[in-house]
Enzyme design. Structure first.
Site, short mmCIF file in Angstrom:
data_model
loop_
_atom_site.label_atom_id
_atom_site.label_comp_id
_atom_site.label_asym_id
_atom_site.label_seq_id
_atom_site.Cartn_x
_atom_site.Cartn_y
_atom_site.Cartn_z
N GLY A 219 -11.67 26.10 12.07
CA GLY A 219 -11.07 25.06 12.90
C GLY A 219 -9.59 25.28 13.09
O GLY A 219 -9.03 24.86 14.12
N MET B 112 -8.25 27.98 13.79
CA MET B 112 -8.10 28.94 14.89
C MET B 112 -8.79 28.45 16.15
O MET B 112 -9.03 29.21 17.08
CB MET B 112 -8.67 30.29 14.47
N ILE C 252 -19.05 39.66 7.61
CA ILE C 252 -19.32 41.10 7.64
C ILE C 252 -18.58 41.85 6.53
O ILE C 252 -19.07 42.87 6.02
CB ILE C 252 -18.96 41.69 9.01
N CYS D 238 -23.01 31.30 14.53
CA CYS D 238 -22.03 31.55 13.46
C CYS D 238 -20.66 31.49 14.13
O CYS D 238 -20.42 30.57 14.92
CB CYS D 238 -22.30 32.87 12.76
N SER D 239 -19.79 32.41 13.86
CA SER D 239 -18.47 32.38 14.51
C SER D 239 -18.57 32.88 15.94
O SER D 239 -18.31 32.15 16.89
CB SER D 239 -17.47 33.22 13.71
N ASP D 240 -18.93 34.15 16.10
CA ASP D 240 -19.04 34.73 17.44
C ASP D 240 -20.47 34.79 17.94
O ASP D 240 -20.71 35.06 19.12
CB ASP D 240 -18.45 36.15 17.45
N GLY D 241 -21.42 34.59 17.06
CA GLY D 241 -22.82 34.54 17.50
C GLY D 241 -23.44 35.90 17.74
O GLY D 241 -24.41 35.99 18.50
N ASP E 293 -23.56 38.48 14.86
CA ASP E 293 -23.88 39.14 13.60
C ASP E 293 -24.92 38.33 12.82
O ASP E 293 -26.11 38.64 12.85
CB ASP E 293 -22.61 39.33 12.76
N ARG E 294 -24.48 37.30 12.11
CA ARG E 294 -25.41 36.47 11.34
C ARG E 294 -26.39 35.74 12.25
O ARG E 294 -27.56 35.56 11.90
CB ARG E 294 -24.62 35.48 10.49
#
Length: 889
Positions: free
Chosen positions: A324, A326, A349, A434-437, A439-440
């Protein structure tokens, strides 16, 4: 094609002293001189377009104490054994699979004999791979070979341009004849929203689409989201403008889109990136909330119903709150109707990269084949196991848990199983991010889809539907995660981007062991020139590991085997094929990857087609009917174990483990699977032998039938010939008796034998027909009366002469027919006149033989017979009978 070469393992019980003795005793005079690399038998070893860059001879692979030749090509590092002249798999690694390389200096162990202190120090080169291998090569001092190999690797191990990668060196692209990735993605979307089952067709055979969803081309030019595909699925009630507005509220424009639709209850699986709620965590977007709410709406009997929506945030809660600061964060259930936010607690990662490094160290320390050439049983001077004391044994037992790899895999498996259960059992929709959608999120989405849809558990569904849709189309950054260059996105093909520094650290600890028994110390810092960038992470490796765990739990639910997963990972890590290059669909399209590089799916399919169902990629226990629905494993079964086919194939060779002959056998599955595969191959071989034997039996039966028919025909021909010969023999006997009554003798002459052997004597050729008149020998086909062989080409002449020795009564010709036979000639009332007062029968016993001597006396020959014209043209000649009242009979 990946080479299936024999891997020769030596005695792993020795330590570095064995290597030293070999190095000291080897003839090093040929190191600097000798035949070039082309002198090696490299036929069948080098791939097409693979060229040798550097060569080192008399090199030792320290792990297994094996001498050989080390070659650096534009694709990989190849180690060829000195004696066997075969490629040793442990020392052969693609350049893109190398995570780190460094020069090492060995330490003299204090527990070793003092004679070792006089041994010269070897020059060592350590290679750390992304595929769990750590191999060390030993070079003779002052040979300058280590420097040449090391410099060559630095030039080619991390290409700065995308076009310098080996994948672009192939001259035979394998994408030819296949549909492009966008067409395959469209087909998969239509399958998902088209109904039930793999084909999802209605009764009439036409495609029936779910009217609640549609295909959107709002990102056709990749301006809305560069990392998304040009085509995706959104609710039909949401326009493209609203989709683009909702993308503004999501990180990197990765808007919520549909990934999978349950064919029965209508629940959906949705993916996106984190919302940009700001530092105050109070930012909202009406377009985004409407789009998310639409995924929760179901149509039943013309009434709109709301279903439960779970927002699964893959991150730990504290990480989501930290984002949050960022501008990121997580959704609030108060802003999204009938929703619940769940944090799955999966690390980022960087934690995964460090965890794999620690796992690799653990396997190298406690494996059977270690990078220092010793085994875990004989380490630390051979005093005991694991260092020789109980505390070190306890440390070894806890080292695996300290790596954290199994814990991370457990978290991913549990999260995916929870998502699958919510959709299948509860009928709720799930939004994952996730953050960028990329990886996880991708790990969870694809693993949950694998559990829900049995089509994804087949070769075609896994390759060209699941992996291409969830990993490739939705922009998992393979170039960054594999530490390879990518396309910049501009139209200039000479501009590439390599994300991260080449000297980035790969983790907090060096792959070399830090235990007291270590034989090496690093001569370089952790930021060596050969290290990968900080964006490197084994995300895809971790996901395939989770797939292997599911395969272990459900061995009959997957069409493919563990060996297939291992080879897929090797293909991805090698960067030999174009499918996993770059970071997105857009970059691959702009770089023209499909036109310049080979396709990994075609490569794997060709391997299976050459062998058939017996190939190692096929799962012998697969039963599609047994697991035709969702896989929902209980929580207690989700505890993972080390994946031996991948994690232990280099560190635990066959002599320490039962049922495996080589590390390749590790990749072919467990002992039970190996035995079943051998049995299946034996059955297949027996079936082929049976088919071959049946074909031979058919040929033999056909041959016997043909020979029987020929024999029957021969019998019929022989029977006819015998009958004809018997009839001819009777006729000849009758003629012989008729001539004998005239007091003549018959001589048969073979003209062919007379010409070749000279004239035969009269005693050999004359036959006393008077003595043999009563004999009637058996006629045999192919034989004459006298027993000699008969040839149809032979020519015979028959001569009749008066027998001067014949005893003919003086009154023989004077007997009348009536006197002799009690009858007279029917044609002459006065009796026979030739010879004068004799009879035509002349004592013959053959009735019915007549001679018209009056007609013979009246025969004449024309004078014109002797003309030149008739002599030259005999066809104009004819006999004339002056009166011929009856002719000759």
């Amino acid at each position: 094609m990946q080479l299936k070469n024999k891997i020769a393992f030596g005695d792993l019980a020795g330590d570095m002293e064995g290597v030293s003795s070999w190095l000291d005793g080897h003839d090093w005079t040929s190191v600097e001189s000798g035949s070039p690399a082309s002198s090696h038998c490299l036929d069948g070893i080098l791939l097409q377009s693979e060229d040798i860059i550097a060569e080192g001879r008399a090199v030792v692979l320290v792990n297994i104490d094996a001498p050989g030749t080390l070659l650096v090509t534009n694709f990989r590092l190849i180690f060829i054994g000195e004696g066997s002249k075969q490629v040793i798999g442990l020392g052969t690694i693609p350049l893109a699979t190398i995570e780190k390389l460094s020069k090492q200096q060995p330490l003299r162990s204090s527990s070793a004999p003092r004679t070792r202190d006089r041994a010269p120090l070897r020059r060592l080169l350590q290679i750390v791979g992304k595929d769990m291998r750590v191999c060390v090569f030993g070079f003779r001092p002052h040979s300058k070979q280590r420097r040449s190999i090391y410099d060559a690797l630095l030039r080619v191990i991390r290409p700065l341009r995308l076009w310098d990668m080996f994948a672009f060196s192939s001259h035979v692209p394998a994408f030819v004849g296949q549909t492009d990735a966008q067409s395959r993605l469209r087909s998969e979307y239509l399958r998902i929203i088209g109904g039930t089952g793999a084909t999802r067709l209605n009764g009439s055979g036409s495609l029936k689409l779910d009217i609640h969803y549609r295909l959107s081309d709002a990102n056709a030019d990749y301006t809305m989201c560069p990392t998304y595909p040009s085509l995706f699925v959104v609710p039909a009630s949401v326009s493209d403008d609203e989709v683009q507005q909702a993308a503004i509220f999501r990180a990197r424009g990765r808007v919520p889109v549909l990934c999978w639709l349950h064919p029965e209850n209508g629940a959906v699986l949705v993916r996106s990136s984190q919302p940009l709620i700001g530092i105050m965590m109070n930012s909202r977007s009406n377009a985004d909330e409407k789009l998310v709410a639409t995924f929760c709406t179901s149509i039943s009997q013309k009434h709109f119903q709301r279903r439960k929506l779970y927002i699964a945030d893959a991150r730990p809660r504290k990480n989501a709150l930290a984002n949050g600061a960022m501008g990121g964060g997580s959704e609030s259930s108060a802003n999204y109707f009938h929703s619940e936010v769940v944090f799955l607690g999966i690390d980022n990662i960087h934690a995964m990269r460090d965890s794999l490094g620690r796992l690799r160290d653990y396997v190298d320390v406690h494996g059977a084949a270690s990078s220092d050439g010793s085994s875990s049983l004989l380490r630390s001077g051979g005093w005991g196991w694991g260092g020789g004391n109980l505390s070190s044994m306890t440390a070894a037992v806890s080292a695996l848990g300290d790596s954290g790899w199994l814990m991370h895999a457990h978290g991913i498996l549990a999260g995916a199983a929870w998502i699958a259960a919510r959709i299948s059992l509860e009928g709720a929709s799930v939004l994952v991010h996730c953050s960028d959608g990329w990886d996880r999120t991708t790990q969870l989405i694809s693993l949950a889809g694998l559990m829900l849809d049995p089509y994804y558990r087949t070769f075609q569904g896994f390759q060209q539907a699941l992996v291409e849709k969830d990993w490739l189309a939705f922009g998992h950054p393979f170039a960054d995660r594999l530490a390879m260059p990518t396309f910049s996105g501009s139209c200039n093909p000479t501009v590439e981007v390599f994300r991260g520094s080449l000297s980035g650290s790969v983790g907090p600890s060096s792959p070399i062991r830090t235990a007291p028994a270590s034989s090496f110390t690093s001569s370089t810092s952790s930021q060596s020139p050969g290290a990968v960038s900080s964006n490197y992470s084994p995300i895809f490796v971790q996901w395939v590991d989770c797939v292997a765990q599911l395969l272990r739990l459900y061995p009959r639910a997957f069409e493919f085997s563990s060996a297939y997963l291992v080879e897929l990972l090797d293909c991805v890590l090698s960067c030999r094929f174009g499918n996993f290059l770059c970071n997105s669909e857009k970059e691959r399209l702009q770089a023209g990857v499909s036109k310049a590089c080979e396709c990994v799916w075609k490569h794997l399919d060709d391997q299976r087609s050459l062998v058939g169902p017996e190939h190692d990629h096929f799962n012998l226990f697969y039963n599609s009917e047994l697991h035709s629905g969702a896989l929902l494993p209980p929580a207690a079964t989700l505890a993972p174990i080390l994946w031996p086919q991948f994690h232990l194939r280099w560190a635990c060779p066959s002599d320490m483990l039962t049922g495996y002959s080589t590390p390749t056998a590790w990749a072919q599955g467990g002992e039970l699977e190996m035995q079943a595969r051998l049995l299946a191959r034996r059955i297949t071989s027996m079936e082929l032998g049976k088919e071959s034997a049946e074909e031979k039996v058919k040929d033999l039966v056909s041959g016997v039938q043909s020979m029987t028919q020929q024999l029957q025909a021969e019998k019929e021909a022989r029977k006819s010939a015998v009958a004809f010969a018997a009839r001819a023999h009777k006729e000849a006997a009758a003629l012989r008796r008729a001539v004998e009554t005239l007091g003549c003798k018959i001589r048969f002459t073979n003209l062919k034998s007379s010409m070749s052997q000279g004239e035969a004597s009269d005693e050999d050729t004359e036959i006393n027909d008077r003595e043999k008149a009563s004999e009637l020998p058996t006629i045999d086909q192919g034989a004459t009366n006298d027993g000699s062989s008969f040839d149809e080409q032979d020519q015979f002449s028959v001569s009749v002469s008066l027998d001067s020795e014949a005893d003919i009564p003086a009154n023989h010709f004077r007997k009348t027919c009536q006197q002799e036979y009690g009858t007279s000639c029917s044609k002459n009332r006065e009796g026979c006149k030739w010879p004068q007062n004799g009879c035509s029968r002349m004592g013959s016993g053959l009735l019915g033989l007549r001679a018209n001597f009056d007609a013979l006396e009246q025969l004449s020959i024309l004078d014109s017979y002797f003309d030149v014209e008739h002599v030259q043209n005999p066809s104009t000649y004819s006999y004339h009978n002056k009166s011929h009242p009856s002719g000759v009979t």
